[in-house]
Design a protein around this motif. Structure first.
Motif, short mmCIF file in Angstrom:
data_model
loop_
_atom_site.label_atom_id
_atom_site.label_comp_id
_atom_site.label_asym_id
_atom_site.label_seq_id
_atom_site.Cartn_x
_atom_site.Cartn_y
_atom_site.Cartn_z
N ILE A 179 36.87 31.76 48.95
CA ILE A 179 36.35 32.09 47.87
C ILE A 179 35.41 33.35 47.86
CG2 ILE A 179 35.13 31.45 45.67
CD1 ILE A 179 36.01 28.34 46.14
N ILE A 180 34.58 33.38 48.77
CA ILE A 180 33.49 34.29 48.85
C ILE A 180 34.24 35.81 49.05
CG2 ILE A 180 31.59 35.30 50.12
CD1 ILE A 180 30.73 32.24 50.34
N GLN A 181 35.30 35.73 50.47
CA GLN A 181 35.65 36.70 50.76
C GLN A 181 36.91 37.65 49.75
OE1 GLN A 181 36.70 35.87 54.82
NE2 GLN A 181 34.60 36.16 55.50
N SER A 182 37.24 36.70 48.97
CA SER A 182 38.42 36.98 47.92
C SER A 182 37.96 37.81 46.78
CB SER A 182 39.00 35.65 47.48
OG SER A 182 38.23 35.05 46.50
N LEU A 183 38.85 38.32 45.92
CA LEU A 183 38.56 39.02 44.64
C LEU A 183 37.67 38.03 43.74
CD1 LEU A 183 38.75 41.57 42.92
CD2 LEU A 183 41.07 40.67 42.15
N LEU A 184 38.07 37.05 43.71
CA LEU A 184 37.08 36.01 42.92
C LEU A 184 35.72 36.04 43.25
CD1 LEU A 184 37.00 33.88 40.67
CD2 LEU A 184 37.59 32.25 42.47
N GLY A 185 35.54 36.03 44.61
CA GLY A 185 34.05 36.04 45.24
C GLY A 185 33.65 37.23 44.85
N ARG A 186 34.07 38.35 44.93
CA ARG A 186 33.53 39.68 44.74
C ARG A 186 33.21 39.75 43.14
NH1 ARG A 186 37.96 41.35 48.10
NH2 ARG A 186 37.19 41.83 50.05
N THR A 187 34.27 39.24 42.19
CA THR A 187 33.74 39.00 40.69
C THR A 187 32.60 38.20 40.40
OG1 THR A 187 36.00 39.19 40.60
CG2 THR A 187 34.90 38.42 38.52
N PHE A 188 32.26 37.03 41.22
CA PHE A 188 31.19 36.52 40.92
C PHE A 188 29.83 37.42 41.43
CE2 PHE A 188 33.41 32.06 42.16
CZ PHE A 188 33.85 32.17 40.88
N VAL A 189 30.09 38.01 42.57
CA VAL A 189 28.77 38.77 42.91
C VAL A 189 28.65 40.12 41.85
CG1 VAL A 189 28.04 40.51 44.72
CG2 VAL A 189 29.06 38.51 45.37
N ALA A 190 29.73 40.55 41.49
CA ALA A 190 29.41 41.43 40.33
C ALA A 190 28.77 41.15 39.18
CB ALA A 190 30.90 42.07 39.98
N ILE A 191 28.93 39.88 38.63
CA ILE A 191 28.44 39.29 37.57
C ILE A 191 26.84 38.95 38.00
CG2 ILE A 191 28.33 36.95 36.20
CD1 ILE A 191 31.30 36.76 36.69
N ASN A 193 25.17 40.83 40.09
CA ASN A 193 24.51 42.07 40.18
C ASN A 193 24.06 42.55 38.59
OD1 ASN A 193 24.36 41.85 42.95
ND2 ASN A 193 26.17 42.89 43.13
N SER A 194 25.16 42.57 37.87
CA SER A 194 24.90 43.12 36.56
C SER A 194 26.09 42.53 35.58
CB SER A 194 24.83 44.50 36.47
OG SER A 194 24.71 45.15 35.17
N GLU A 195 25.70 41.44 34.75
CA GLU A 195 26.64 40.95 34.01
C GLU A 195 27.02 41.97 32.82
OE1 GLU A 195 27.28 36.94 30.77
OE2 GLU A 195 25.70 37.05 32.44
N GLU A 196 26.22 42.60 32.39
CA GLU A 196 26.54 43.88 31.53
C GLU A 196 27.52 44.89 32.10
OE1 GLU A 196 23.51 42.85 32.12
OE2 GLU A 196 22.75 42.11 30.01
N LEU A 197 27.42 45.22 33.38
CA LEU A 197 28.10 46.22 33.91
C LEU A 197 29.54 45.50 34.28
CD1 LEU A 197 28.61 49.00 35.14
CD2 LEU A 197 27.67 48.03 37.27
N ALA A 198 29.76 44.27 34.48
CA ALA A 198 30.85 43.53 34.90
C ALA A 198 31.76 43.48 33.63
CB ALA A 198 30.46 42.09 35.50
N LEU A 199 30.89 43.48 32.34
CA LEU A 199 31.79 43.36 31.11
C LEU A 199 32.37 44.84 30.80
CD1 LEU A 199 29.34 41.30 28.85
CD2 LEU A 199 31.80 40.58 29.63
N THR A 200 31.63 45.87 31.04
CA THR A 200 32.09 47.07 30.68
C THR A 200 33.51 47.47 31.77
OG1 THR A 200 30.57 47.97 32.50
CG2 THR A 200 29.93 47.92 30.13
N ILE A 201 33.62 46.81 32.80
CA ILE A 201 34.78 47.16 33.68
C ILE A 201 35.95 46.31 33.33
CG2 ILE A 201 33.45 48.20 35.45
CD1 ILE A 201 33.51 45.91 37.28
N GLY A 202 35.73 45.10 32.48
CA GLY A 202 36.78 44.37 32.21
C GLY A 202 36.68 42.87 32.72
N ILE A 203 35.66 42.68 33.38
CA ILE A 203 35.52 41.38 33.89
C ILE A 203 35.23 40.28 33.02
CG2 ILE A 203 34.38 39.78 35.47
CD1 ILE A 203 33.94 42.15 37.42
N SER A 204 35.68 39.14 32.52
CA SER A 204 35.79 37.96 31.54
C SER A 204 34.52 37.01 32.40
CB SER A 204 37.00 37.34 31.39
OG SER A 204 36.40 36.09 30.83
#
Length: 334
Positions: A179-191, A193-204
């Motif tokens: 999970i951690i090394q997958s795209l899903l894990g990177r998505t979790f880390v992006a959230i 680090n910054s939930e607002e920035l994650a929203l701006t790049i299209g992450i739900s």
């Protein structure tokens, strides 16, 4: 390349020690403690998936641990289900309830989310404590069976139960790593680090947070069910908020947001706690200052500290190399 070989060799060495532990230390008490370490570690890995990688603090985790323990206990003791079907039922129920709780609780954020989940955890505790006809109340559930045999493989002995929970822990670590090394894990880390920035790049963000929350609940229930089958008696204390804070301490001391932190923290603290049984309630006086020092100076825990020391050593080693060797290393890398 050499680093990868050394890392794999270290992992294989640790795994070999874990597999040979019943023969290296043929002591039932130590083996009993190691089984508990494996069970708690599974739960702490669940906390790490949600808190460590999405940055949200859920205080309902211990409630789902209790749900797993009581679901398995009730299905095996009162409904006379087979152990493995009861274990599956506990995990499925945790996924369903985790989804429902997550859909509501994730409408809040920050400390409001932590308070809401703490209330959910306390409600679960009260239901277990007060619903006497179903859960047994303060009397608890007695006579929870050990894991049922699979063909010729029996789990009646302590050694067999150790290997069972060790296998499930290894699978938990491998799933966490995937999970951690997958795209899903990177998505979790992006959230995180910054939930607002994650929203701006299209992450739900809410959808991914809900997924992490449900995964966390699944591991909590799995761990609770294994705990119930191991101790064969459970009471309302398995849903106590104090137990939830103990699990958080394991994670923080080991290294929050790291792959090996949950195992390192749980192994260290459970071992020390069992060694300091003679101090009884004063044990936390000993752990309190240690926790404060780690939080202030080493927020990434013991694993983070070791990684920082290793990185400094590598940088120092590279800087001390002659210029010709550095260029040769670059060519080899290229």
């Amino acid at each position: 390349m050499a680093e990868m070989i050394n890392k794999k060799s270290s992992i294989l060495f640790i795994l070999a020690i874990a597999l040979l532990m019943p023969y290296i230390v043929p002591n039932e008490y130590i083996l009993h403690v190691l089984v508990l370490v494996c069970i708690w570690s599974i739960s702490v890995y669940g906390i790490n998936i949600f808190t460590g990688y999405t940055g949200n603090l859920s205080l309902a985790h211990v409630g789902f641990f209790a749900i797993g323990a009581y679901t398995l206990g009730l299905l095996t003791v009162k409904a006379d289900w087979n152990f493995w079907f009861a274990l599956l039922g506990a995990c499925v129920l945790s996924i369903i309830l985790g989804t429902l709780v997550g859909l509501i609780s994730l409408r809040t954020s920050g400390h409001f989310f932590a308070i809401y989940t703490m209330c959910v955890g306390y409600i679960i505790y009260l239901v277990i404590d007060k619903w006497d006809d179903l859960t047994g109340g303060v009397r608890g559930l007695v006579g929870i069976p050990s894991p049922a045999s699979i063909g010729p493989v029996s789990f009646d002995s302590l050694t067999a139960q150790y290997y069972l929970v060790l296998l499930i822990l290894i699978l938990t670590i491998l799933i966490s790593k995937r999970i951690i090394q997958s795209l899903l894990g990177r998505t979790f880390v992006a959230i995180r680090n910054s939930e607002e920035l994650a929203l701006t790049i299209g992450i739900s963000t809410k959808k991914n947070q809900l997924l992490a929350f449900v995964i966390s609940c699944f591991f909590a229930a799995l761990s609770g069910a294994l705990y119930a089958s191991f101790v064969q008696f459970i009471g309302p204390e398995v849903g106590s908020i104090l137990l939830g804070f103990e699990m958080l301490i394991y994670l923080v001391i080991g290294g929050i947001g790291t792959l090996s932190g949950p195992l390192v923290g749980t192994l260290l603290i459970v071992t020390l706690t069992q060694s300091l049984q003679f101090l009884q309630e004063y044990r936390m006086v000993f752990f309190g200052p240690i926790l404060l020092i780690i939080l202030i100076f080493y927020p990434q825990g013991i694993v983070g500290l070791v990684n920082n020391i290793a990185n400094k050593f590598k940088r120092k080693k590279v800087s001390s190399q002659p210029a010709g060797e550095k260029n040769l290393d670059k060519k080899e890398v290229g």
